[in-house]
Design an enzyme around this catalytic site. Structure first.
Site, mmCIF file in Angstrom:
data_model
loop_
_atom_site.group_PDB
_atom_site.id
_atom_site.type_symbol
_atom_site.label_atom_id
_atom_site.label_comp_id
_atom_site.label_asym_id
_atom_site.label_seq_id
_atom_site.Cartn_x
_atom_site.Cartn_y
_atom_site.Cartn_z
ATOM 1 N N VAL A 238 6.052 6.706 0.526
ATOM 2 C CA VAL A 238 6.388 5.385 1.053
ATOM 3 C C VAL A 238 5.117 4.618 1.364
ATOM 4 O O VAL A 238 4.253 5.089 2.106
ATOM 5 C CB VAL A 238 7.265 5.507 2.317
ATOM 6 C CG1 VAL A 238 7.597 4.123 2.864
ATOM 7 C CG2 VAL A 238 8.550 6.265 1.999
ATOM 8 N N THR A 286 4.325 9.558 3.822
ATOM 9 C CA THR A 286 3.704 8.233 3.879
ATOM 10 C C THR A 286 2.617 8.139 2.814
ATOM 11 O O THR A 286 2.110 9.150 2.333
ATOM 12 C CB THR A 286 3.032 7.977 5.245
ATOM 13 O OG1 THR A 286 1.851 8.794 5.354
ATOM 14 C CG2 THR A 286 3.964 8.265 6.402
ATOM 15 N N ASP A 287 2.244 6.935 2.469
ATOM 16 C CA ASP A 287 1.008 6.732 1.733
ATOM 17 C C ASP A 287 -0.139 6.918 2.731
ATOM 18 O O ASP A 287 0.082 7.151 3.926
ATOM 19 C CB ASP A 287 0.986 5.336 1.111
ATOM 20 C CG ASP A 287 -0.005 5.216 -0.047
ATOM 21 O OD1 ASP A 287 -0.812 6.143 -0.255
ATOM 22 O OD2 ASP A 287 0.026 4.188 -0.746
ATOM 23 N N SER A 288 -1.354 6.838 2.262
ATOM 24 C CA SER A 288 -2.519 7.045 3.116
ATOM 25 C C SER A 288 -2.454 6.167 4.362
ATOM 26 O O SER A 288 -2.362 4.943 4.277
ATOM 27 C CB SER A 288 -3.799 6.731 2.346
ATOM 28 O OG SER A 288 -4.888 6.627 3.238
#
Length: 569
Positions: A238, A286-288
């Protein structure tokens, strides 16, 4: 019992389900919190790396591309010190070079799409999987299923399979088939939910938005996510990308702050849409969280536990893992994040690891293969396939005056303008150097424009310059990059003396080895080529096609006119 782990994509049996439950029950609070994190590893020395894993027991860790033996050894050390087998991911969206510098630089997704043949997406996935496994990778941060609708987006661009949702789906699906050919010991993320490519900004710098209506989103991004979830997607990544129209649909009482929340921190997007409406049962990551699109919404001390509380199962990357660890623990103490939600996230993390056979491999000490496995990196078969992909993908966007082919017999004296050139992410030699070496080897005489000269040569007339050259070539390598707000051609100041002022007198060609949209900045050009990727195979293919030794067969996977009137005529 968590019966959902018996369903797609886990398919655990009763014994495996009991193992997951027992594992979670026996974990300390610190071990549970550690499993929620997947940091980047920047530690190079063995002992500090061992101590890091022992201390935090993270659910996984990513190493940036390095020599294969070095990364393989790091992966082995991490797995040896972890109580629970770790996810070891890599960005292998363009080939095995995403984890090992000797890996195959197959080609960016947009290049693969330009072949018009899903065979090459399959081969990309297969090569990425085989080379990744050799180094100890068990998690692909790929495929990207963003859709490159906005030609000004500084991130999607060549990292996507183009602007046609159907092509994006077919290519991504083929990539997955290749990646998973060797078995379920690899998982993957379809990304970046709810979908990048509509905005013209960069989520690394601020929250960006997919502003499509609910109906438009469902026909495009939603359709592709639903199809790949149905196919068996194991994880969804995401992004820090909002989906305001869908948030309002799910929660008509949503506040402005909730409407504008990034997906990574939005309960409506992660739980309401992805988990409940779309029925995704796998792991959500999550994305970074090192991106400002994540920081911008709320204080990090609140955002860390909120990301998990609102439906994400794993938390990717950290500013300071020790600090984030305490933020997560404090969030539990303060009631932002419940232990019930923590255990639910853990069940999917550990359930996925069980379904991949990682615990079995841990017992057998086979989580990371021996050094002999590295022989697969960049092997002859993979190089041949990458060369074939380049030959099929290089695209002649236009040649209105039938300038091509050029040869030393017809256009011996060349002036080359190099714009945006740099070493690529993996440290390879500048594309312009490799390109000009090949031109010279073919018998061309090559001069390069001197960018240290900002004014016309007072000892040279326009005509004397024109008389010196048989053709001009622009080598464009202005590629997308995180934290870069624009991907445009920038002309030499103050007088733009590198602009193609001679276009009506010297045959002029532009070749882009990156951004496919440069015609917007040089619309007067009659001959323009897109090559998409800076690897050696594309350089070779371009030179061959310039000289007429092979045909152009690539198909435009995006709208290279960028909507400009004169380019559409």
């Amino acid at each position: 019992m968590r019966e959902y782990l018996k369903e797609k994509p886990f398919y655990l049996n009763d014994e495996q389900l009991s193992f997951v439950e027992q594992t979670i029950e026996n974990m300390s609070l610190d071990d549970k919190i550690g499993q929620l994190f997947l940091p980047i590893n920047f530690i190079e020395e063995e002992q500090p790396l061992r101590e890091f894993v022992r201390k935090f027991q993270p659910g996984g860790a990513l190493n940036r591309p390095a020599p294969g033996a070095l990364n393989q050894n790091r992966h082995r050390i991490m797995q040896e010190e972890s109580k629970i087998p770790m996810f070891i991911p890599a960005n292998i969206e363009s080939g095995g070079n995403g984890t090992a510098v000797e890996g195959t630089a197959f080609g960016n997704p947009l290049q693969v799409a330009a072949t018009g043949d899903t065979k090459y997406a399959y081969e990309l996935g297969k090569i990425a999987g085989k080379e990744g496994r050799a180094v100890g990778i068990n998690y692909a941060f790929a495929p990207i299923i963003d859709i490159d609708y906005n030609t000004l987006n500084p991130i999607t661009n060549t990292r996507t399979f183009g602007n046609d949702p159907e092509v994006v789906y077919e290519m991504a699906s083929a990539y997955i088939d290749g990646l998973m050919e060797d078995g379920k010991d690899m998982c993957y993320s379809i990304k970046h939910f709810p979908g990048d490519g509509v905005d013209n900004r960069d989520q690394h710098l601020h929250t960006t938005y997919n502003t499509l209506s609910v109906e438009e989103w469902e026909k495009t991004y939603g359709h592709n996510y639903r199809c790949l979830i149905d196919k068996g997607a194991t994880t969804v990544m995401v992004g820090h990308i909002g989906l305001p129209e869908y948030v309002k649909e799910i929660n008509p009482q949503a506040t402005k702050k909730e409407i504008l929340a990034p997906g990574s921190l939005s309960k409506e997007i992660v739980t309401g849409l992805l988990r409940e409406r779309m029925g995704f049962n796998g792991m959500i990551i999550t994305d970074s969280t090192s991106m400002n699109g994540f920081y911008a919404h709320m204080s990090r001390r609140l955002a860390v536990p909120t990301a998990i509380a609102n439906g994400c199962d794993m938390f990717l990357f950290n500013y300071c893992l020790e600090e984030d660890f305490e933020f997560m623990k404090k969030g539990i103490e303060d009631g932002i994040l419940t232990m019930e939600r923590v255990d639910e996230a853990l069940s999917r993390i550990i359930g996925l690891k069980v379904s991949m056979g990682l615990f079995k491999k841990q017992k057998e000490n086979t989580l990371v293969p021996g050094e002999e496995a590295l022989q697969v990196l960049g092997n002859e078969e993979f190089q041949k396939l990458a060369k074939e992909c380049a030959e099929k993908s290089v695209t002649l966007v236009k040649d209105e005056e039938h300038l091509l082919p050029i040869t030393p017999e017809t256009h011996k004296r060349l002036i080359v303008y190099v714009m945006g050139d740099r070493e690529d992410f993996y440290g390879n030699k500048k594309v312009s150097s490799r390109f000009m070496e090949q031109l010279k080897a073919q018998g061309f005489e090559v001069d390069t424009f001197d960018y240290s000269v900002h004014f016309p040569n007072p000892n040279e007339t326009m005509q004397s310059f024109i008389d010196k050259y048989d053709a001009a070539i622009y080598v464009l390598s202005e590629g997308t990059s995180s934290n870069q707000t624009t991907v445009r051609l920038t002309w030499n100041l103050p007088l733009a003396n590198d602009a193609p002022w001679f276009i009506n007198d010297i045959p002029t060609i532009a070749i882009s080895f990156a951004n496919p949209y440069h015609l917007r900045d040089m619309p007067e050009l009659g001959t323009y080529i897109n090559a998409y990727t800076t690897n050696d195979f594309n350089v070779e293919a371009v030179v061959e096609k310039l000289m007429g030794k092979s045909e152009f067969t690539g198909k435009n996977p995006v709208d290279t006119t960028c909507g400009y009137y004169e380019l559409r005529l």
